[in-house]
Design an enzyme around this catalytic site. Sequence first.
Site, PDB file in Angstrom:
ATOM      1  N   ASP A   1     -14.204  43.978  70.596  1.00 44.19           N
ATOM      2  CA  ASP A   1     -12.555  43.833  70.796  1.00 44.19           C
ATOM      3  C   ASP A   1     -12.535  42.224  70.509  1.00 44.19           C
ATOM      4  O   ASP A   1     -13.653  41.611  70.606  1.00 44.19           O
ATOM      5  CB  ASP A   1     -12.138  44.097  72.221  1.00 44.19           C
ATOM      6  CG  ASP A   1     -10.712  43.754  72.120  1.00 44.19           C
ATOM      7  OD1 ASP A   1      -9.898  43.947  71.316  1.00 44.19           O
ATOM      8  OD2 ASP A   1     -10.483  43.055  73.401  1.00 44.19           O
ATOM      9  N   SER A   2     -11.366  41.797  70.594  1.00 48.85           N
ATOM     10  CA  SER A   2     -11.159  40.300  70.294  1.00 48.85           C
ATOM     11  C   SER A   2     -11.431  39.566  71.341  1.00 48.85           C
ATOM     12  O   SER A   2     -11.508  38.447  71.393  1.00 48.85           O
ATOM     13  CB  SER A   2      -9.897  40.263  69.765  1.00 48.85           C
ATOM     14  OG  SER A   2      -8.880  40.691  70.810  1.00 48.85           O
TER      15      SER A   2
ATOM     16  N   GLU B   1      -5.605  37.458  78.883  1.00 47.31           N
ATOM     17  CA  GLU B   1      -6.911  36.771  78.598  1.00 47.31           C
ATOM     18  C   GLU B   1      -7.135  35.765  79.820  1.00 47.31           C
ATOM     19  O   GLU B   1      -8.064  35.129  80.332  1.00 47.31           O
ATOM     20  CB  GLU B   1      -7.103  36.031  77.376  1.00 47.31           C
ATOM     21  CG  GLU B   1      -7.437  37.156  76.213  1.00 47.31           C
ATOM     22  CD  GLU B   1      -8.798  37.784  76.342  1.00 47.31           C
ATOM     23  OE1 GLU B   1      -9.835  37.082  76.854  1.00 47.31           O
ATOM     24  OE2 GLU B   1      -8.986  38.868  75.841  1.00 47.31           O
TER      25      GLU B   1
ATOM     26  N   TYR C   1      -6.550  38.169  67.994  1.00 51.65           N
ATOM     27  CA  TYR C   1      -6.545  38.679  66.577  1.00 51.65           C
ATOM     28  C   TYR C   1      -5.326  39.005  66.088  1.00 51.65           C
ATOM     29  O   TYR C   1      -4.906  38.813  64.918  1.00 51.65           O
ATOM     30  CB  TYR C   1      -7.339  39.771  66.471  1.00 51.65           C
ATOM     31  CG  TYR C   1      -8.982  39.662  66.397  1.00 51.65           C
ATOM     32  CD1 TYR C   1      -9.479  38.466  66.739  1.00 51.65           C
ATOM     33  CD2 TYR C   1      -9.961  40.623  66.060  1.00 51.65           C
ATOM     34  CE1 TYR C   1     -10.945  38.476  66.794  1.00 51.65           C
ATOM     35  CE2 TYR C   1     -11.206  40.595  66.046  1.00 51.65           C
ATOM     36  CZ  TYR C   1     -11.803  39.569  66.386  1.00 51.65           C
ATOM     37  OH  TYR C   1     -13.076  39.172  66.377  1.00 51.65           O
ATOM     38  N   GLY C   2      -4.248  39.507  67.130  1.00 53.23           N
ATOM     39  CA  GLY C   2      -2.951  40.004  66.623  1.00 53.23           C
ATOM     40  C   GLY C   2      -2.215  39.255  65.965  1.00 53.23           C
ATOM     41  O   GLY C   2      -1.265  39.598  65.286  1.00 53.23           O
TER      42      GLY C   2
ATOM     43  N   CYS D   1     -10.064  47.630  69.636  1.00 57.09           N
ATOM     44  CA  CYS D   1      -9.039  46.498  69.354  1.00 57.09           C
ATOM     45  C   CYS D   1      -8.074  47.493  68.344  1.00 57.09           C
ATOM     46  O   CYS D   1      -8.492  47.760  67.022  1.00 57.09           O
ATOM     47  CB  CYS D   1      -9.412  45.385  68.968  1.00 57.09           C
ATOM     48  SG  CYS D   1      -8.548  44.323  68.396  1.00 57.09           S
ATOM     49  N   ASN D   2      -6.861  47.421  68.705  1.00 56.88           N
ATOM     50  CA  ASN D   2      -5.821  48.089  67.944  1.00 56.88           C
ATOM     51  C   ASN D   2      -5.664  47.323  66.624  1.00 56.88           C
ATOM     52  O   ASN D   2      -5.502  47.738  65.584  1.00 56.88           O
ATOM     53  CB  ASN D   2      -4.742  48.366  68.748  1.00 56.88           C
ATOM     54  CG  ASN D   2      -4.713  49.437  69.539  1.00 56.88           C
ATOM     55  OD1 ASN D   2      -4.142  50.598  69.373  1.00 56.88           O
ATOM     56  ND2 ASN D   2      -5.222  49.111  70.624  1.00 56.88           N
TER      57      ASN D   2
ATOM     58  N   CYS E   1      -2.616  48.467  72.610  1.00 58.50           N
ATOM     59  CA  CYS E   1      -3.364  47.539  72.513  1.00 58.50           C
ATOM     60  C   CYS E   1      -4.291  47.505  73.727  1.00 58.50           C
ATOM     61  O   CYS E   1      -3.860  47.738  74.973  1.00 58.50           O
ATOM     62  CB  CYS E   1      -2.670  46.137  72.982  1.00 58.50           C
ATOM     63  SG  CYS E   1      -3.623  44.510  73.224  1.00 58.50           S
ATOM     64  N   THR E   2      -5.635  47.441  73.463  1.00 58.38           N
ATOM     65  CA  THR E   2      -6.583  47.544  74.794  1.00 58.38           C
ATOM     66  C   THR E   2      -6.504  46.523  76.044  1.00 58.38           C
ATOM     67  O   THR E   2      -7.158  46.867  77.025  1.00 58.38           O
ATOM     68  CB  THR E   2      -7.836  47.590  74.166  1.00 58.38           C
ATOM     69  OG1 THR E   2      -8.359  46.667  73.506  1.00 58.38           O
ATOM     70  CG2 THR E   2      -8.152  49.026  73.244  1.00 58.38           C
ATOM     71  N   HIS E   3      -5.611  45.500  75.833  1.00 58.25           N
ATOM     72  CA  HIS E   3      -5.384  44.757  77.074  1.00 58.25           C
ATOM     73  C   HIS E   3      -4.170  45.261  77.788  1.00 58.25           C
ATOM     74  O   HIS E   3      -4.234  44.896  78.887  1.00 58.25           O
ATOM     75  CB  HIS E   3      -5.092  43.280  76.269  1.00 58.25           C
ATOM     76  CG  HIS E   3      -5.963  42.444  75.731  1.00 58.25           C
ATOM     77  ND1 HIS E   3      -6.694  42.650  74.634  1.00 58.25           N
ATOM     78  CD2 HIS E   3      -6.454  41.245  76.187  1.00 58.25           C
ATOM     79  CE1 HIS E   3      -7.462  41.583  74.341  1.00 58.25           C
ATOM     80  NE2 HIS E   3      -7.372  40.752  75.226  1.00 58.25           N
TER      81      HIS E   3
HETATM   82  N1  DGL Z   1      -7.180  44.103  72.413  1.00 61.98           N
HETATM   83  C1  DGL Z   1      -6.696  43.998  71.080  1.00 61.98           C
HETATM   84  C2  DGL Z   1      -5.938  45.140  70.729  1.00 61.98           C
HETATM   85  O1  DGL Z   1      -6.036  46.152  70.837  1.00 61.98           O
HETATM   86  C3  DGL Z   1      -6.017  42.496  71.173  1.00 61.98           C
HETATM   87  C4  DGL Z   1      -5.832  42.213  69.946  1.00 61.98           C
HETATM   88  C5  DGL Z   1      -5.509  40.649  69.920  1.00 61.98           C
HETATM   89  O2  DGL Z   1      -6.636  39.674  70.222  1.00 61.98           O
HETATM   90  O3  DGL Z   1      -4.599  40.103  69.634  1.00 61.98           O
HETATM   91  O4  DGL Z   1      -5.014  44.893  69.751  1.00 61.98           O
END
Ligand code: DGL
Length: 260
Positions: free
Chosen positions: A6-7, A148, A38-39, A69-70, A180-182
């Site tokens: 993931d990011s 984060e 990343y988003g 990470c989506n 989003c996995t966050h």
């Molecule tokens: N957990 C990532 C997701 O599922 C976050 C991506 C990001 O860093 O913006 O999209």
Amino acid sequence: MIGIFDSGVGGMTVARAVEQLLPHYPLTYLGDIARTPYGTKSARTIIDYSLENTRFLVDNGAKLIIIACNSAASVATDRLRREFQVPIIEVISPAVEQALMHSQKGRIGIIGTRATIRSGVYETKILAQHPEYKVFSTACPLLVPLVEEGWIGKRETKMILRRYLHTLKDQQIDTLVLGCTHYPLLKHLIQPRIGKKVILIDSSVAVAEYLQHYLAGETTLTPDQSHDPTLNRYFVTDLTESAQFIAAKIFHRPIDLQPV
Ligand code: DGL
């Protein structure tokens, strides 16, 4: 070994769900904290980062990759499948399946990062199966940095969430995908703000269940009954205090994050 990336720390919600459902499969996690989020980045940059993350995990022995990470899954899945021989599993399809299973009214909300929402991947996958459904998507770019930073229970986070969910609330959705996995870390704040009756789809649980089915028909990756999940490895590209705090919160135990 299963490789998960993931990011940042968000994908640990996927690692945790996998660890709970499949404790006898060794895992290695990579959180690209140095380059998070990343988003907000372009598809080209996210693809480059995803290639590097996958290369790292494969070089460390991963026989299957989960893109936890989506944002990365929405733009980099095809490229990773072309470049690498190992199976590549992403979080989006399992979450879509669960949303379709639960939605009664066919009114589904999606929240995610800008990259995920811009890609339209959830909408495309849902409408491909149910063209009559209504999909309402909202990008929530501030949520990843807040998680984060460990600002999980702060008043400011609640206010921002209320603002993001405001338009979705008017759409009478019956299902909301946490794209989003966050976001599973904010579930307890999202549920009361979107409404008790709305079903939340947690992509981390969805992908763990999908993986369980997938592995049942797999012979190259077999469980190791003597494997202890506390031996799973967690790498990060930058070691921050908040990452350690969030990792411990997700796993309910201290996690030894190793910088790479
Ligand atoms: N957990 C990532 C997701 O599922 C976050 C991506 C990001 O860093 O913006 O999209």
